[in-house]
Write a protein that holds these residues in place. Structure first.
Motif, PDB file in Angstrom:
ATOM      1  N   ILE A 228      41.774  -8.255 -35.446  1.00 50.12           N
ATOM      2  CA  ILE A 228      40.756  -7.443 -35.376  1.00 50.12           C
ATOM      3  C   ILE A 228      40.745  -6.778 -36.792  1.00 50.12           C
ATOM      4  O   ILE A 228      41.712  -6.580 -37.554  1.00 50.12           O
ATOM      5  CB  ILE A 228      41.077  -6.335 -34.109  1.00 50.12           C
ATOM      6  N   GLN A 229      39.384  -6.647 -37.149  1.00 50.34           N
ATOM      7  CA  GLN A 229      39.038  -5.848 -38.278  1.00 50.34           C
ATOM      8  C   GLN A 229      38.060  -4.832 -38.339  1.00 50.34           C
ATOM      9  O   GLN A 229      37.193  -4.970 -37.437  1.00 50.34           O
ATOM     10  CB  GLN A 229      38.714  -7.232 -39.457  1.00 50.34           C
ATOM     11  N   HIS A 230      38.196  -3.992 -39.359  1.00 52.48           N
ATOM     12  CA  HIS A 230      36.873  -3.127 -39.237  1.00 52.48           C
ATOM     13  C   HIS A 230      36.110  -3.435 -40.649  1.00 52.48           C
ATOM     14  O   HIS A 230      36.800  -3.679 -41.506  1.00 52.48           O
ATOM     15  CB  HIS A 230      37.184  -1.499 -38.968  1.00 52.48           C
TER      16      HIS A 230
ATOM     17  N   ILE B  49      35.096 -17.714 -32.736  1.00 54.43           N
ATOM     18  CA  ILE B  49      33.985 -17.466 -32.378  1.00 54.43           C
ATOM     19  C   ILE B  49      34.348 -15.664 -32.509  1.00 54.43           C
ATOM     20  O   ILE B  49      35.356 -15.451 -32.462  1.00 54.43           O
ATOM     21  CB  ILE B  49      33.637 -17.433 -31.056  1.00 54.43           C
ATOM     22  N   THR B  50      33.332 -14.977 -32.831  1.00 57.56           N
ATOM     23  CA  THR B  50      33.593 -13.395 -33.328  1.00 57.56           C
ATOM     24  C   THR B  50      32.622 -12.478 -32.487  1.00 57.56           C
ATOM     25  O   THR B  50      31.584 -12.646 -32.479  1.00 57.56           O
ATOM     26  CB  THR B  50      33.515 -13.097 -34.690  1.00 57.56           C
ATOM     27  N   LEU B  51      33.232 -11.704 -32.028  1.00 60.12           N
ATOM     28  CA  LEU B  51      32.482 -10.459 -31.645  1.00 60.12           C
ATOM     29  C   LEU B  51      32.480  -9.206 -32.587  1.00 60.12           C
ATOM     30  O   LEU B  51      33.171  -8.586 -32.959  1.00 60.12           O
ATOM     31  CB  LEU B  51      33.324  -9.870 -30.202  1.00 60.12           C
ATOM     32  N   TYR B  52      31.032  -9.030 -33.000  1.00 57.65           N
ATOM     33  CA  TYR B  52      30.913  -7.838 -33.893  1.00 57.65           C
ATOM     34  C   TYR B  52      30.540  -6.625 -32.918  1.00 57.65           C
ATOM     35  O   TYR B  52      29.472  -6.775 -32.302  1.00 57.65           O
ATOM     36  CB  TYR B  52      29.708  -8.375 -34.949  1.00 57.65           C
ATOM     37  N   MET B  53      31.050  -5.510 -33.170  1.00 54.11           N
ATOM     38  CA  MET B  53      31.109  -4.210 -32.047  1.00 54.11           C
ATOM     39  C   MET B  53      30.461  -3.287 -33.102  1.00 54.11           C
ATOM     40  O   MET B  53      31.152  -2.954 -34.186  1.00 54.11           O
ATOM     41  CB  MET B  53      32.250  -4.158 -31.472  1.00 54.11           C
ATOM     42  N   ASP B  54      29.661  -2.343 -32.319  1.00 55.21           N
ATOM     43  CA  ASP B  54      29.296  -1.086 -32.999  1.00 55.21           C
ATOM     44  C   ASP B  54      29.314  -0.272 -31.589  1.00 55.21           C
ATOM     45  O   ASP B  54      29.083  -0.486 -30.463  1.00 55.21           O
ATOM     46  CB  ASP B  54      27.699  -1.279 -33.411  1.00 55.21           C
TER      47      ASP B  54
ATOM     48  N   LYS C  79      38.904 -19.381 -30.295  1.00 52.41           N
ATOM     49  CA  LYS C  79      39.707 -18.133 -30.534  1.00 52.41           C
ATOM     50  C   LYS C  79      38.620 -17.268 -30.834  1.00 52.41           C
ATOM     51  O   LYS C  79      37.791 -17.129 -31.628  1.00 52.41           O
ATOM     52  CB  LYS C  79      40.688 -18.563 -31.708  1.00 52.41           C
ATOM     53  N   LEU C  80      38.926 -16.014 -30.116  1.00 52.16           N
ATOM     54  CA  LEU C  80      38.265 -14.912 -30.493  1.00 52.16           C
ATOM     55  C   LEU C  80      38.758 -13.768 -31.485  1.00 52.16           C
ATOM     56  O   LEU C  80      39.720 -13.346 -31.246  1.00 52.16           O
ATOM     57  CB  LEU C  80      37.833 -14.156 -29.178  1.00 52.16           C
ATOM     58  N   HIS C  81      37.768 -13.565 -32.474  1.00 48.42           N
ATOM     59  CA  HIS C  81      38.029 -12.243 -33.553  1.00 48.42           C
ATOM     60  C   HIS C  81      37.340 -11.239 -33.198  1.00 48.42           C
ATOM     61  O   HIS C  81      36.227 -11.412 -32.576  1.00 48.42           O
ATOM     62  CB  HIS C  81      37.960 -12.851 -34.754  1.00 48.42           C
ATOM     63  N   ILE C  82      37.778 -10.005 -33.695  1.00 44.55           N
ATOM     64  CA  ILE C  82      37.002  -8.873 -33.180  1.00 44.55           C
ATOM     65  C   ILE C  82      36.468  -8.174 -34.710  1.00 44.55           C
ATOM     66  O   ILE C  82      37.550  -8.037 -35.299  1.00 44.55           O
ATOM     67  CB  ILE C  82      37.743  -7.903 -32.316  1.00 44.55           C
TER      68      ILE C  82
ATOM     69  N   ILE D  26      38.359   6.900 -36.448  1.00 50.14           N
ATOM     70  CA  ILE D  26      38.846   6.015 -35.229  1.00 50.14           C
ATOM     71  C   ILE D  26      39.198   4.667 -35.515  1.00 50.14           C
ATOM     72  O   ILE D  26      39.410   3.993 -34.285  1.00 50.14           O
ATOM     73  CB  ILE D  26      37.386   6.168 -34.417  1.00 50.14           C
ATOM     74  N   ASN D  27      39.291   4.186 -36.522  1.00 46.48           N
ATOM     75  CA  ASN D  27      39.792   2.986 -36.975  1.00 46.48           C
ATOM     76  C   ASN D  27      40.982   2.535 -36.155  1.00 46.48           C
ATOM     77  O   ASN D  27      41.192   1.354 -35.578  1.00 46.48           O
ATOM     78  CB  ASN D  27      39.953   2.706 -38.456  1.00 46.48           C
ATOM     79  N   ASP D  28      42.183   3.514 -36.239  1.00 44.15           N
ATOM     80  CA  ASP D  28      43.286   3.029 -35.720  1.00 44.15           C
ATOM     81  C   ASP D  28      43.338   3.317 -34.142  1.00 44.15           C
ATOM     82  O   ASP D  28      44.097   2.411 -33.448  1.00 44.15           O
ATOM     83  CB  ASP D  28      44.281   4.182 -36.098  1.00 44.15           C
ATOM     84  N   THR D  29      42.341   4.197 -33.586  1.00 44.45           N
ATOM     85  CA  THR D  29      42.154   3.958 -32.301  1.00 44.45           C
ATOM     86  C   THR D  29      41.653   2.893 -31.614  1.00 44.45           C
ATOM     87  O   THR D  29      42.241   2.323 -30.585  1.00 44.45           O
ATOM     88  CB  THR D  29      41.343   5.303 -31.729  1.00 44.45           C
ATOM     89  N   ILE D  30      40.582   2.365 -32.354  1.00 47.50           N
ATOM     90  CA  ILE D  30      39.966   1.110 -31.672  1.00 47.50           C
ATOM     91  C   ILE D  30      41.078  -0.063 -31.771  1.00 47.50           C
ATOM     92  O   ILE D  30      41.132  -0.938 -30.783  1.00 47.50           O
ATOM     93  CB  ILE D  30      38.889   0.638 -32.529  1.00 47.50           C
ATOM     94  N   THR D  31      41.912  -0.124 -32.980  1.00 46.57           N
ATOM     95  CA  THR D  31      42.769  -1.165 -33.259  1.00 46.57           C
ATOM     96  C   THR D  31      44.056  -0.955 -32.332  1.00 46.57           C
ATOM     97  O   THR D  31      44.492  -1.912 -31.672  1.00 46.57           O
ATOM     98  CB  THR D  31      43.458  -1.180 -34.589  1.00 46.57           C
TER      99      THR D  31
END
Length: 274
Positions: free
Chosen positions: A205-207, A5-10, A153-156, A164-169
């Motif tokens: 986690i991916q962007h 299951i994936t959480l898509y975030m903005d 299993k949860l993916h982000i 901010i990519n590295d910050t969120i990761t």
């Protein structure tokens, strides 16, 4: 746990509590982080809905559905200002249909920025990124709880931004390494998860770019959930609510205190800003 299951975030609003609020946002100064949860087997359905919408309105991958641009009728959506009201209504009806028919659950954390400052959090925690990390941690923890209920299993996936990519990761890695950083006595009523819980359930986690179909849906959802706190009559939120696409209406009542949408730094009694 093999089923994903994936959480898509903005994001929506300003993530830094010490930045002066834009005058145009007076009375609704929020930061929201979240979007939608979707089961792996439902991905193709949601993607298909977005693709069909973009094709019908001749938008394409280079013109993703971005809710604030759509409402303001600017940039890729400036043409909305020039068409008939009937065509404009048809456009919005089609987009609402995408959002309400997509097999997703809206989830997020919305922080009232003035309320955050008024509670002394900025003075107590001068790290200006803490507001952003708090919203991320709260949203992901609630998503993990939902994933655990279903044995998944949860993916982000979050919308990429080179700055901010590295910050969120880093937030993600910190959750797996150290768990939540909130005061134990204050957060106990929300049944906080342990580091073991995060490690057992969190996957990768991916962007991705904002043109990703599921991130286009997430963009509208987090905006609607945030706007609702300041404007209870916001029509888009009401459509999502009535379609039971928001966690607060999609989950059983027993789960809502620690799995529903979190409104942070709002008045605990009135649920109003401040």
């Amino acid at each position: 746990m093999t089923r994903p299951i994936t959480l898509y975030m903005d994001e929506t609003g300003n993530r830094h509590p010490d930045k002066k609020s834009d005058a145009s946002r007076e009375g609704r100064d929020w930061f929201g982080f979240g979007g939608v949860l979707i089961k792996g087997e439902d991905n193709d359905v949601a993607r298909g809905l977005v693709t069909a919408f973009l094709e019908k309105w001749k938008l394409g991958e280079s013109k993703p559905a971005h809710i604030t641009d759509m409402m303001a009728e600017r940039q890729n959506f400036a043409w909305l200002e020039r068409v008939t009201q009937e065509k404009r209504d048809s456009f919005w009806s089609d987009w609402r249909r995408v959002l309400c028919q997509a097999p997703v659950i809206g989830l997020g954390c919305i922080v009232d920025r003035p309320g955050y400052v008024a509670r002394g959090y900025l003075e107590k925690h001068p790290d200006r990124w803490l507001l952003c990390r708090s919203a991320f941690d709260i949203t992901v923890e609630r998503a993990v709880k939902i994933a655990k209920l279903e044995g998944r299993k949860l993916h982000i996936v979050f919308e990429q931004d080179p700055g901010i990519n590295d910050t969120i990761t880093g937030y993600f890695k910190n959750l797996k390494a150290n768990g939540l950083g909130f005061d134990v006595s204050n957060s106990s009523k929300y049944a906080p998860l342990t580091t073991t819980d995060f490690n057992e359930t969190l996957g990768r986690i991916q962007h991705k770019p904002k043109s990703h179909p599921l991130l286009q849906i997430a963009d509208s959802y987090i905006y609607a959930m945030s706007r609702k706190a300041y404007d209870s009559k916001f029509a888009l939120y009401r459509h999502l609510r009535d379609s039971k696409r928001i966690a607060d209406f999609a989950l059983a009542d027993e789960h809502l205190p620690h799995m529903g949408v979190k409104y942070y730094c709002f008045d605990p009694k009135t649920k109003k800003p401040g």
